[in-house]
Write a protein that holds these residues in place. Structure first.
Motif, PDB file in Angstrom:
ATOM      1  N   HIS A 203       2.122  36.128  13.209  1.00 40.08           N
ATOM      2  CA  HIS A 203       0.938  35.676  13.935  1.00 40.08           C
ATOM      3  C   HIS A 203      -0.127  36.776  14.049  1.00 40.08           C
ATOM      4  CE1 HIS A 203       4.068  32.778  15.031  1.00 40.08           C
ATOM      5  NE2 HIS A 203       3.083  31.926  15.200  1.00 40.08           N
ATOM      6  N   HIS A 204      -0.006  37.792  13.181  1.00 43.52           N
ATOM      7  CA  HIS A 204      -1.029  38.836  13.071  1.00 43.52           C
ATOM      8  C   HIS A 204      -1.237  39.597  14.386  1.00 43.52           C
ATOM      9  CE1 HIS A 204      -1.778  36.770   9.312  1.00 43.52           C
ATOM     10  NE2 HIS A 204      -2.042  35.667   9.974  1.00 43.52           N
ATOM     11  N   GLY A 205      -0.132  39.849  15.079  1.00 45.21           N
ATOM     12  CA  GLY A 205      -0.204  40.563  16.345  1.00 45.21           C
ATOM     13  C   GLY A 205      -0.002  42.059  16.179  1.00 45.21           C
ATOM     14  N   PHE A 206      -0.305  42.788  17.241  1.00 49.90           N
ATOM     15  CA  PHE A 206      -0.137  44.245  17.265  1.00 49.90           C
ATOM     16  C   PHE A 206       1.201  44.614  17.897  1.00 49.90           C
ATOM     17  CE2 PHE A 206      -4.700  43.918  16.891  1.00 49.90           C
ATOM     18  CZ  PHE A 206      -5.070  45.031  16.147  1.00 49.90           C
ATOM     19  N   ALA A 207       1.839  45.650  17.352  1.00 52.42           N
ATOM     20  CA  ALA A 207       3.073  46.177  17.929  1.00 52.42           C
ATOM     21  C   ALA A 207       2.864  47.628  18.339  1.00 52.42           C
ATOM     22  CB  ALA A 207       4.222  46.090  16.940  1.00 52.42           C
ATOM     23  N   PHE A 208       3.339  47.981  19.521  1.00 54.58           N
ATOM     24  CA  PHE A 208       3.332  49.358  20.002  1.00 54.58           C
ATOM     25  C   PHE A 208       4.729  49.924  19.772  1.00 54.58           C
ATOM     26  CE2 PHE A 208       0.358  46.848  22.509  1.00 54.58           C
ATOM     27  CZ  PHE A 208      -0.828  47.555  22.308  1.00 54.58           C
ATOM     28  N   ILE A 209       4.822  51.028  19.043  1.00 54.49           N
ATOM     29  CA  ILE A 209       6.134  51.515  18.608  1.00 54.49           C
ATOM     30  C   ILE A 209       6.304  52.993  18.923  1.00 54.49           C
ATOM     31  CG2 ILE A 209       7.627  51.900  16.609  1.00 54.49           C
ATOM     32  CD1 ILE A 209       6.474  49.418  15.355  1.00 54.49           C
ATOM     33  N   LYS A 227       0.096  45.853  11.723  1.00 54.33           N
ATOM     34  CA  LYS A 227      -0.771  46.187  12.851  1.00 54.33           C
ATOM     35  C   LYS A 227       0.085  46.918  13.873  1.00 54.33           C
ATOM     36  CE  LYS A 227      -4.181  42.460  12.495  1.00 54.33           C
ATOM     37  NZ  LYS A 227      -4.833  41.334  13.216  1.00 54.33           N
ATOM     38  N   VAL A 228       0.137  48.235  13.731  1.00 56.90           N
ATOM     39  CA  VAL A 228       1.050  49.054  14.529  1.00 56.90           C
ATOM     40  C   VAL A 228       0.277  50.172  15.210  1.00 56.90           C
ATOM     41  CG1 VAL A 228       3.106  50.517  14.477  1.00 56.90           C
ATOM     42  CG2 VAL A 228       2.944  48.551  12.952  1.00 56.90           C
ATOM     43  N   VAL A 229       0.589  50.407  16.477  1.00 60.49           N
ATOM     44  CA  VAL A 229       0.035  51.528  17.233  1.00 60.49           C
ATOM     45  C   VAL A 229       1.217  52.384  17.678  1.00 60.49           C
ATOM     46  CG1 VAL A 229      -1.386  52.231  19.187  1.00 60.49           C
ATOM     47  CG2 VAL A 229      -1.844  50.045  18.035  1.00 60.49           C
ATOM     48  N   TYR A 230       1.223  53.664  17.285  1.00 63.11           N
ATOM     49  CA  TYR A 230       2.365  54.530  17.540  1.00 63.11           C
ATOM     50  C   TYR A 230       2.145  55.441  18.751  1.00 63.11           C
ATOM     51  CZ  TYR A 230       4.025  53.324  12.840  1.00 63.11           C
ATOM     52  OH  TYR A 230       4.459  52.657  11.732  1.00 63.11           O
ATOM     53  N   TYR A 231       3.251  55.718  19.444  1.00 67.46           N
ATOM     54  CA  TYR A 231       3.270  56.751  20.475  1.00 67.46           C
ATOM     55  C   TYR A 231       4.540  57.570  20.296  1.00 67.46           C
ATOM     56  CZ  TYR A 231       6.404  53.493  22.944  1.00 67.46           C
ATOM     57  OH  TYR A 231       7.430  52.631  23.275  1.00 67.46           O
ATOM     58  N   GLY A 232       4.545  58.774  20.848  1.00 71.01           N
ATOM     59  CA  GLY A 232       5.709  59.638  20.691  1.00 71.01           C
ATOM     60  C   GLY A 232       5.350  61.080  20.955  1.00 71.01           C
ATOM     61  N   ALA A 278       4.676  54.620  26.702  1.00 68.07           N
ATOM     62  CA  ALA A 278       4.345  53.270  26.234  1.00 68.07           C
ATOM     63  C   ALA A 278       3.204  52.687  27.059  1.00 68.07           C
ATOM     64  CB  ALA A 278       5.577  52.375  26.321  1.00 68.07           C
ATOM     65  N   ALA A 279       3.269  52.856  28.379  1.00 68.23           N
ATOM     66  CA  ALA A 279       2.208  52.345  29.257  1.00 68.23           C
ATOM     67  C   ALA A 279       0.880  53.039  28.980  1.00 68.23           C
ATOM     68  CB  ALA A 279       2.616  52.525  30.718  1.00 68.23           C
ATOM     69  N   ILE A 280       0.934  54.362  28.741  1.00 69.69           N
ATOM     70  CA  ILE A 280      -0.282  55.104  28.415  1.00 69.69           C
ATOM     71  C   ILE A 280      -0.876  54.592  27.100  1.00 69.69           C
ATOM     72  CG2 ILE A 280      -1.197  57.363  27.761  1.00 69.69           C
ATOM     73  CD1 ILE A 280       0.899  58.599  29.646  1.00 69.69           C
ATOM     74  N   CYS A 281      -0.027  54.389  26.115  1.00 71.31           N
ATOM     75  CA  CYS A 281      -0.472  53.926  24.806  1.00 71.31           C
ATOM     76  C   CYS A 281      -1.174  52.571  24.919  1.00 71.31           C
ATOM     77  CB  CYS A 281       0.726  53.827  23.864  1.00 71.31           C
ATOM     78  SG  CYS A 281       0.304  53.362  22.171  1.00 71.31           S
TER      79      CYS A 281
END
Length: 433
Positions: A203-209, A227-232, A278-281
């Motif tokens: 469904h063309h959604g974004f994932a936070f990983i 569509k990925v947004v990374y944190y770490g 994750a919350a900050i991202c």
């Protein structure tokens, strides 16, 4: 039989949903759900007498007047109504699942986003096949963004909940040794949680990983997410961070590609740092300022017996007895080991839903605890009790037995970890600590 569209017209006029006659409000829609030991159809008349506008039932025998709306199956009608309502909403919906940390992460996200938006977040643990529809049906016109928690103990459950919640964005906190019985082992856990990624891909959604988690990276690659947004921890991530202090509360540094910021959180446990990131991202993705993000984090105070630090008259207690599995238990023990305190006590209750792996997993935790620097160990439950002769500590079959021991041997001036599965009801020991 009423159609979903007909039910929706009633919902638009009566948007409060009740499923329990003990919580009926004037003008609500009462959905007569069935349980293992009850059939709410039998409470139809009572619900209407208490002020419900309509009762949705699936047994014509209880259709006492024109306020009774007959459907083929009440639960399916509730779920279909939620799906229909969700389709009318043009807002971001963040789907959240994971083996550990779901609720804490959900509350952190809510606290951060609330600095800019009108946010709805799943109440309590309404995260299953009934709770998710109720959450979606709680979304009113003023909500600008929603955070929907999705729990699961078997495969295809997250897939089903995604069809109801229809997330535009998603986050899997982690995958661990939880609900092994229902999922069929750890690989089954990964497959089940990855159903959220599959939905987002379709469904063309974004994932936070979390880029530090190899399992999540593997699952995202299998799903083919684009569509990925990374944190770490590393600087190439959208948000990076470094834990500076966690004794007992967390202090840390976080950064975008352009600047660094200092922050604090009212949480204990090094394992919670990834939940904070994750919350900050997510806050950064939705264009909150660094000041808004830090304020939101500072305003969150846990009160749900998850990583909650409580000072009693006698001790400092880490209240973490809402749930437990081998992954979260290991993390909690390692955190207790790292904290500075002259005296430490761990009170550990059995971990449920581990299936055939239960004996091995309980022994691993008993061994880990016994090899730690924790002064006093108390194990409660039949699964831990099986290792009474093998490992150091005090072993009891029930919390009641442990309570007798604690009355006779009071714990004073200790840092205490109180953790076990929900069914162990370890809160009954808190008054002794």
């Amino acid at each position: 039989m009423a159609t979903t569209e007909q039910l929706y017209q009633h919902y638009l006029k009566h948007s409060t949903i009740c499923t329990d006659t003990r919580t009926i409000t004037e003008g609500c829609l009462f959905f007569a759900l069935k349980g293992d030991n009850f059939d709410a159809n039998t409470f139809t008349e009572k619900a209407l007498d208490q002020g419900a506008a309509f009762a949705i039932i699936d047994n014509a025998k209880y259709a006492i007047n024109n306020q009774c709306i007959l459907v083929a199956d009440v639960l399916t009608a509730l779920q279909d109504l939620a799906k229909h309502h969700r389709k009318q909403l043009n807002i971001p919906v963040i789907g959240l699942t994971g083996s550990n940390g779901k609720t804490t992460t959900k509350e952190l996200i809510r606290a951060v986003l609330a600095e800019k938006f009108q946010v709805f977040a799943t109440k309590g643990n309404l995260n299953n096949h009934i709770g998710v529809p109720l959450s979606i049906l709680s979304l009113q016109d003023d909500v600008e963004i929603a955070v929907i928690e999705m729990g699961a103990n078997h495969q295809k459950e997250i897939e089903f909940l995604c069809e109801i919640a229809q997330p535009t964005h998603g986050l899997i906190t982690n995958v661990g040794m939880a609900h092994l019985d229902g999922f069929g082992g750890f690989e089954g856990v990964k497959k089940g949680k990855a159903e959220l990624f599959a939905y987002l891909k379709a469904h063309h959604g974004f994932a936070f990983i979390n880029r530090n988690n190899p399992y999540l990276l593997e699952m995202s690659e299998v799903a083919g997410l684009n569509k990925v947004v990374y944190y770490g921890s590393e600087k190439e991530n959208s948000i990076s961070g470094k834990l500076q202090h966690s004794d007992p509360l967390i202090e840390f540094e976080w950064a975008t590609h352009h600047a660094h910021y200092q922050a604090k959180a009212n949480l204990t446990g090094t394992y919670n740092f990834e939940n904070i990131l994750a919350a900050i991202c997510i806050g950064h993705f939705f264009e909150l300022s660094p000041e808004q993000i830090n304020t939101g984090l500072a305003n969150y105070f846990p009160n749900n017996n998850r990583s909650q630090l409580s000072k009693t008259e006698k001790n400092t207690v880490i209240c973490d007895f809402y749930n437990a599995n081998p992954s979260s238990m290991s993390a909690a023990l390692n955190n207790l080991k790292s904290l500075s305190s002259a005296h430490k006590t761990a009170i550990l209750g059995d971990m449920f839903e581990l299936g055939a792996e239960s004996p091995e997993q309980h022994e691993l935790i008993a061994k880990l605890a016994s090899q730690s620097n924790i002064e006093t160990l108390i194990f409660i439950g039949k699964d831990f009790y099986a290792y009474k002769e093998k490992y150091t500590g005090h072993f009891f079959n029930t919390p009641a037995e442990a309570a007798v021991y604690l009355q006779e041997n009071p714990v004073v001036a200790n840092l205490v970890l109180l953790k076990g599965s929900r069914g162990m009801a370890l809160e009954q020991l808190l008054y002794l600590l």
